[in-house]
Design an enzyme around this catalytic site. Sequence first.
Site, PDB file in Angstrom:
ATOM      1  N   ASP A  55      37.931  44.950  43.848  1.00 26.64           N
ATOM      2  CA  ASP A  55      39.199  44.904  43.118  1.00 26.64           C
ATOM      3  C   ASP A  55      40.169  45.983  43.605  1.00 26.64           C
ATOM      4  OD1 ASP A  55      37.695  47.007  42.040  1.00 26.64           O
ATOM      5  OD2 ASP A  55      37.849  46.338  39.966  1.00 26.64           O
ATOM      6  N   ASP A 104      40.052  53.132  45.714  1.00 28.74           N
ATOM      7  CA  ASP A 104      40.644  54.311  45.075  1.00 28.74           C
ATOM      8  C   ASP A 104      40.252  55.539  45.905  1.00 28.74           C
ATOM      9  OD1 ASP A 104      41.924  55.725  43.002  1.00 28.74           O
ATOM     10  OD2 ASP A 104      40.108  55.854  41.813  1.00 28.74           O
ATOM     11  N   ASP A 164      39.331  46.777  34.540  1.00 34.41           N
ATOM     12  CA  ASP A 164      39.131  47.118  33.135  1.00 34.41           C
ATOM     13  C   ASP A 164      39.489  48.553  32.814  1.00 34.41           C
ATOM     14  OD1 ASP A 164      36.819  48.272  34.587  1.00 34.41           O
ATOM     15  OD2 ASP A 164      36.100  48.747  32.571  1.00 34.41           O
TER      16      ASP A 164
END
Length: 183
Positions: free
Chosen positions: A107, A110, A166
């Site tokens: 997703d 980072d 999420d």
Amino acid sequence: MTELKILISRAQIAARVAAMGAEITHDFSGESVIFVGVLKGAAIFLSDLARQVQLDATFDFIGVSSYGNRPSPTQELQHGWDSTGEVRLTKDVDQSMRDKNVILVEDILDTGLTLTYLKRILLAHQPKSFRIAALLDKPARRKQPIEADYLGFSIPDEFVVGYGLDYAERYRNLPDICVLPRS
Ligand code: IMP
Ligand code: MG
């Protein structure tokens, strides 16, 4: 549920995912691929991306969690989840990746710790090829030198939710990618 500010709309996501799928179709023309999704955040992206790829394809899933004390949701929101620095496998792939064209689907990229760890694990299978498809990238937060081969969007250092992402397991079902205010 409170209204969150949309950073990337469902229409923008759909257009970009279609373009990424076309790129993968072109790059692996005449070959088969395995999409390996990182649970749980990549599930929605994988299901949309895979349907934009016109190749013989199979799916697998791999699970990871931060090592030791997982930061509290508030810490995750404030500082990301790299505070412990290590990740561990919670679910391995179900099949050998040997001599396969592996596309790891994530997703968001980072700090890069998760994908660096997963790349090492999957390369040990000796795949025919290895590529990373990431929907989002926060380059400002990178701690490990790793990049996606197929990237959806580069975003600023905000905490985002929706389209699989999420906050404390919530918001994954939002159709758009939204910013969660840090305070
Ligand atoms: P990395 O190891 O720091 O690259 O972390 C990647 C993981 O951190 C992703 O798979 C997400 O689960 C989580 N993450 C990082 N940034 C965000 C965000 O803005 N929203 C939701 N989850 C995030
Ligand atoms: Mg998460």
